[in-house]
Write a protein that holds these residues in place. Structure first.
Motif, PDB file in Angstrom:
ATOM      1  N   ASN A  63      31.885  -0.422 -53.616  1.00  0.00           N
ATOM      2  CA  ASN A  63      31.647  -1.814 -53.256  1.00  0.00           C
ATOM      3  C   ASN A  63      31.135  -1.925 -51.820  1.00  0.00           C
ATOM      4  OD1 ASN A  63      32.591  -2.794 -55.775  1.00  0.00           O
ATOM      5  ND2 ASN A  63      34.695  -2.587 -55.085  1.00  0.00           N
ATOM      6  N   ILE A  64      29.960  -2.534 -51.673  1.00  0.00           N
ATOM      7  CA  ILE A  64      29.411  -2.784 -50.344  1.00  0.00           C
ATOM      8  C   ILE A  64      30.050  -4.062 -49.813  1.00  0.00           C
ATOM      9  CG2 ILE A  64      27.345  -3.087 -48.950  1.00  0.00           C
ATOM     10  CD1 ILE A  64      27.442  -0.391 -50.348  1.00  0.00           C
ATOM     11  N   CYS A  65      30.938  -3.911 -48.868  1.00  0.00           N
ATOM     12  CA  CYS A  65      31.626  -5.062 -48.294  1.00  0.00           C
ATOM     13  C   CYS A  65      31.000  -5.382 -46.940  1.00  0.00           C
ATOM     14  CB  CYS A  65      33.123  -4.779 -48.184  1.00  0.00           C
ATOM     15  SG  CYS A  65      33.890  -4.511 -49.812  1.00  0.00           S
ATOM     16  N   SER A  66      31.762  -5.503 -45.879  1.00  0.00           N
ATOM     17  CA  SER A  66      31.210  -5.829 -44.568  1.00  0.00           C
ATOM     18  C   SER A  66      32.287  -5.687 -43.504  1.00  0.00           C
ATOM     19  CB  SER A  66      30.677  -7.267 -44.565  1.00  0.00           C
ATOM     20  OG  SER A  66      30.327  -7.688 -43.265  1.00  0.00           O
TER      21      SER A  66
ATOM     22  N   GLY B 220      27.872  -3.011 -40.661  1.00  0.00           N
ATOM     23  CA  GLY B 220      27.647  -4.089 -39.718  1.00  0.00           C
ATOM     24  C   GLY B 220      26.310  -4.735 -40.004  1.00  0.00           C
ATOM     25  N   PRO B 221      25.813  -5.575 -39.105  1.00  0.00           N
ATOM     26  CA  PRO B 221      24.519  -6.235 -39.297  1.00  0.00           C
ATOM     27  C   PRO B 221      23.406  -5.211 -39.522  1.00  0.00           C
ATOM     28  CG  PRO B 221      25.687  -7.195 -37.453  1.00  0.00           C
ATOM     29  CD  PRO B 221      26.464  -5.990 -37.848  1.00  0.00           C
ATOM     30  N   MET B 222      22.496  -5.542 -40.428  1.00  0.00           N
ATOM     31  CA  MET B 222      21.461  -4.598 -40.821  1.00  0.00           C
ATOM     32  C   MET B 222      20.093  -5.273 -40.820  1.00  0.00           C
ATOM     33  SD  MET B 222      21.629  -2.273 -44.273  1.00  0.00           S
ATOM     34  CE  MET B 222      23.414  -2.305 -44.094  1.00  0.00           C
ATOM     35  N   LYS B 223      19.067  -4.502 -40.534  1.00  0.00           N
ATOM     36  CA  LYS B 223      17.703  -5.037 -40.486  1.00  0.00           C
ATOM     37  C   LYS B 223      17.132  -5.178 -41.896  1.00  0.00           C
ATOM     38  CE  LYS B 223      16.956  -2.634 -36.104  1.00  0.00           C
ATOM     39  NZ  LYS B 223      16.248  -1.511 -35.439  1.00  0.00           N
ATOM     40  N   THR B 224      17.573  -6.219 -42.599  1.00  0.00           N
ATOM     41  CA  THR B 224      17.075  -6.481 -43.950  1.00  0.00           C
ATOM     42  C   THR B 224      16.741  -7.961 -44.082  1.00  0.00           C
ATOM     43  OG1 THR B 224      19.213  -7.039 -44.946  1.00  0.00           O
ATOM     44  CG2 THR B 224      18.647  -4.699 -44.834  1.00  0.00           C
ATOM     45  N   ASN B 225      16.166  -8.314 -45.241  1.00  0.00           N
ATOM     46  CA  ASN B 225      15.812  -9.715 -45.478  1.00  0.00           C
ATOM     47  C   ASN B 225      17.027 -10.575 -45.827  1.00  0.00           C
ATOM     48  OD1 ASN B 225      16.295  -8.549 -47.950  1.00  0.00           O
ATOM     49  ND2 ASN B 225      14.495  -9.407 -48.965  1.00  0.00           N
ATOM     50  N   PHE B 226      18.226  -9.984 -45.804  1.00  0.00           N
ATOM     51  CA  PHE B 226      19.448 -10.761 -46.029  1.00  0.00           C
ATOM     52  C   PHE B 226      19.516 -11.935 -45.058  1.00  0.00           C
ATOM     53  CE2 PHE B 226      23.835 -11.613 -44.689  1.00  0.00           C
ATOM     54  CZ  PHE B 226      24.446 -11.915 -45.892  1.00  0.00           C
TER      55      PHE B 226
ATOM     56  N   GLN C  23      35.941  10.532 -49.818  1.00  0.00           N
ATOM     57  CA  GLN C  23      36.210   9.437 -48.888  1.00  0.00           C
ATOM     58  C   GLN C  23      36.269   8.102 -49.639  1.00  0.00           C
ATOM     59  OE1 GLN C  23      33.389   9.403 -45.697  1.00  0.00           O
ATOM     60  NE2 GLN C  23      34.400   7.756 -44.555  1.00  0.00           N
ATOM     61  N   THR C  24      37.243   7.269 -49.266  1.00  0.00           N
ATOM     62  CA  THR C  24      37.401   5.988 -49.960  1.00  0.00           C
ATOM     63  C   THR C  24      36.955   4.792 -49.137  1.00  0.00           C
ATOM     64  OG1 THR C  24      39.699   5.792 -49.206  1.00  0.00           O
ATOM     65  CG2 THR C  24      39.330   6.824 -51.360  1.00  0.00           C
ATOM     66  N   GLU C  25      36.802   4.960 -47.820  1.00  0.00           N
ATOM     67  CA  GLU C  25      36.379   3.842 -46.979  1.00  0.00           C
ATOM     68  C   GLU C  25      35.460   4.340 -45.872  1.00  0.00           C
ATOM     69  OE1 GLU C  25      38.488  -0.062 -45.089  1.00  0.00           O
ATOM     70  OE2 GLU C  25      39.311   1.865 -44.463  1.00  0.00           O
ATOM     71  N   LEU C  26      34.412   3.565 -45.592  1.00  0.00           N
ATOM     72  CA  LEU C  26      33.452   3.937 -44.567  1.00  0.00           C
ATOM     73  C   LEU C  26      33.020   2.702 -43.792  1.00  0.00           C
ATOM     74  CD1 LEU C  26      31.452   6.005 -43.288  1.00  0.00           C
ATOM     75  CD2 LEU C  26      29.844   5.380 -45.107  1.00  0.00           C
ATOM     76  N   PHE C  27      33.126   2.766 -42.471  1.00  0.00           N
ATOM     77  CA  PHE C  27      32.602   1.721 -41.600  1.00  0.00           C
ATOM     78  C   PHE C  27      31.292   2.223 -40.992  1.00  0.00           C
ATOM     79  CE2 PHE C  27      36.893   0.136 -41.812  1.00  0.00           C
ATOM     80  CZ  PHE C  27      36.790  -1.231 -41.581  1.00  0.00           C
ATOM     81  N   LEU C  28      30.302   1.362 -40.958  1.00  0.00           N
ATOM     82  CA  LEU C  28      29.021   1.694 -40.356  1.00  0.00           C
ATOM     83  C   LEU C  28      28.592   0.581 -39.407  1.00  0.00           C
ATOM     84  CD1 LEU C  28      27.173   3.054 -43.515  1.00  0.00           C
ATOM     85  CD2 LEU C  28      28.010   4.405 -41.583  1.00  0.00           C
ATOM     86  N   PRO C  29      28.332   0.905 -38.143  1.00  0.00           N
ATOM     87  CA  PRO C  29      28.572   2.207 -37.521  1.00  0.00           C
ATOM     88  C   PRO C  29      30.063   2.533 -37.467  1.00  0.00           C
ATOM     89  CG  PRO C  29      27.982   0.592 -35.867  1.00  0.00           C
ATOM     90  CD  PRO C  29      27.806  -0.079 -37.180  1.00  0.00           C
ATOM     91  N   VAL C  30      30.377   3.802 -37.275  1.00  0.00           N
ATOM     92  CA  VAL C  30      31.760   4.277 -37.342  1.00  0.00           C
ATOM     93  C   VAL C  30      32.671   3.559 -36.355  1.00  0.00           C
ATOM     94  CG1 VAL C  30      33.263   6.277 -37.068  1.00  0.00           C
ATOM     95  CG2 VAL C  30      31.057   6.535 -38.206  1.00  0.00           C
ATOM     96  N   TYR C  31      32.144   3.231 -35.174  1.00  0.00           N
ATOM     97  CA  TYR C  31      33.002   2.595 -34.163  1.00  0.00           C
ATOM     98  C   TYR C  31      33.498   1.228 -34.607  1.00  0.00           C
ATOM     99  CZ  TYR C  31      28.978  -0.249 -32.634  1.00  0.00           C
ATOM    100  OH  TYR C  31      27.934  -1.123 -32.571  1.00  0.00           O
ATOM    101  N   MET C  32      32.842   0.636 -35.607  1.00  0.00           N
ATOM    102  CA  MET C  32      33.303  -0.647 -36.124  1.00  0.00           C
ATOM    103  C   MET C  32      34.687  -0.526 -36.762  1.00  0.00           C
ATOM    104  SD  MET C  32      31.323  -3.271 -35.648  1.00  0.00           S
ATOM    105  CE  MET C  32      29.628  -3.791 -35.340  1.00  0.00           C
TER     106      MET C  32
END
Length: 258
Positions: free
Chosen positions: A134-137, A181-187, A223-232
């Motif tokens: 699941n792509i969360c935020s 985190g925030p991403m350079k997309t048309n979202f 791995q079950t959870e990933l934050f991007l960037p990691v420092y987030m």
């Protein structure tokens, strides 16, 4: 080769994920509302090396569309190795200024629609002890101004993922969460009517192609959870420990969506 379903595959991160999977010769089932753009992505995926591509229309705000699409996939693919729930919407405005329609549609797509679509495919995922990603935020745990509703939907998605992971553990189905985190997309074309938020983020905004590569690697790991960037991820933990400092940072002009 893996059989993979990707929602919201017509553009942005979903498109990049689909192309990366195509390079691995995956069997792709791509779904989105915009079928014209989706067909273009499907043709790209075949050029990139996908074993096969099925492009299906799906409106996560429409229960009939969800049931019809999920049933078609289940009938044609009894084994799904990976479901990537990427589709989502958001409206970055002050909560009191948001319309009821905007609030409802955000929950319908990001939460209820995602849940119901997953429910329709679980049996096919169980057949091969596959994974749900699941792509969360980061907004699920560190919610900024003008993202109260969006953050609430993503927090709900994280909570659901955590519970679902426990429920499906004995069936050897993995449930993973990615918090970008925030991403350079048309979202942000629809989410941010001012068009200034990504400009303010500058180089801090994620590259969707790089993000897609990291997500695919994570889907093949334990791995079950990933934050991007990691420092987030560390920021999320610090915010819970030091909420007063966190609120001052979140209230700064740097991340104000206006």
């Amino acid at each position: 080769m893996r059989t993979v379903v990707v929602t919201g595959a017509s553009s942005g991160l979903g498109r990049e994920i689909a192309l990366e999977l195509a390079k691995q010769s995956a069997k792709l089932i791509l779904v989105a509302r915009n079928t014209d753009r989706l067909q273009e992505v499907g043709r790209e995926c075949l050029l990139y090396g996908a074993y096969s591509v099925n492009c299906l229309e799906l409106d996560l705000a429409n229960q009939t569309s969800i049931e019809t699409t999920a049933k078609w996939i289940s009938n044609h693919f009894s084994a799904i190795d990976l479901l990537i729930n990427n589709a989502g919407i958001g409206f970055f405005e002050d909560f009191v200024d948001q319309s009821v329609e905007e609030i409802k549609s955000t929950f319908d797509v990001n939460v209820l629609g995602t849940m119901l679509f997953t429910k329709g495919l679980v049996s096919s995922i169980e057949n091969v002890e596959g994974n749900i990603l699941n792509i969360c935020s980061v907004a699920a745990s560190v919610t900024t101004k003008k993202a109260a509703v969006y953050g609430a939907t993503k927090a709900a998605l994280v909570a659901w993922s955590n519970g679902l992971r426990l429920e499906l553990k004995n069936k050897h189905v993995g449930v993973k969460v990615v918090n970008p985190g925030p991403m350079k997309t048309n979202f942000f074309d629809n989410a941010d009517k001012t068009g200034k938020y990504l400009e303010k983020m500058g180089s801090l905004a994620l590259d969707p192609n790089v993000t897609a590569k990291k997500i695919i690697r994570m889907s093949q790991s334990n791995q079950t959870e990933l934050f991007l960037p990691v420092y987030m991820g560390w920021s999320s933990k610090l915010y819970k420990v030091f909420p007063i400092i966190g609120n001052k940072v979140l209230g700064s002009k740097l991340i104000d969506r206006k």
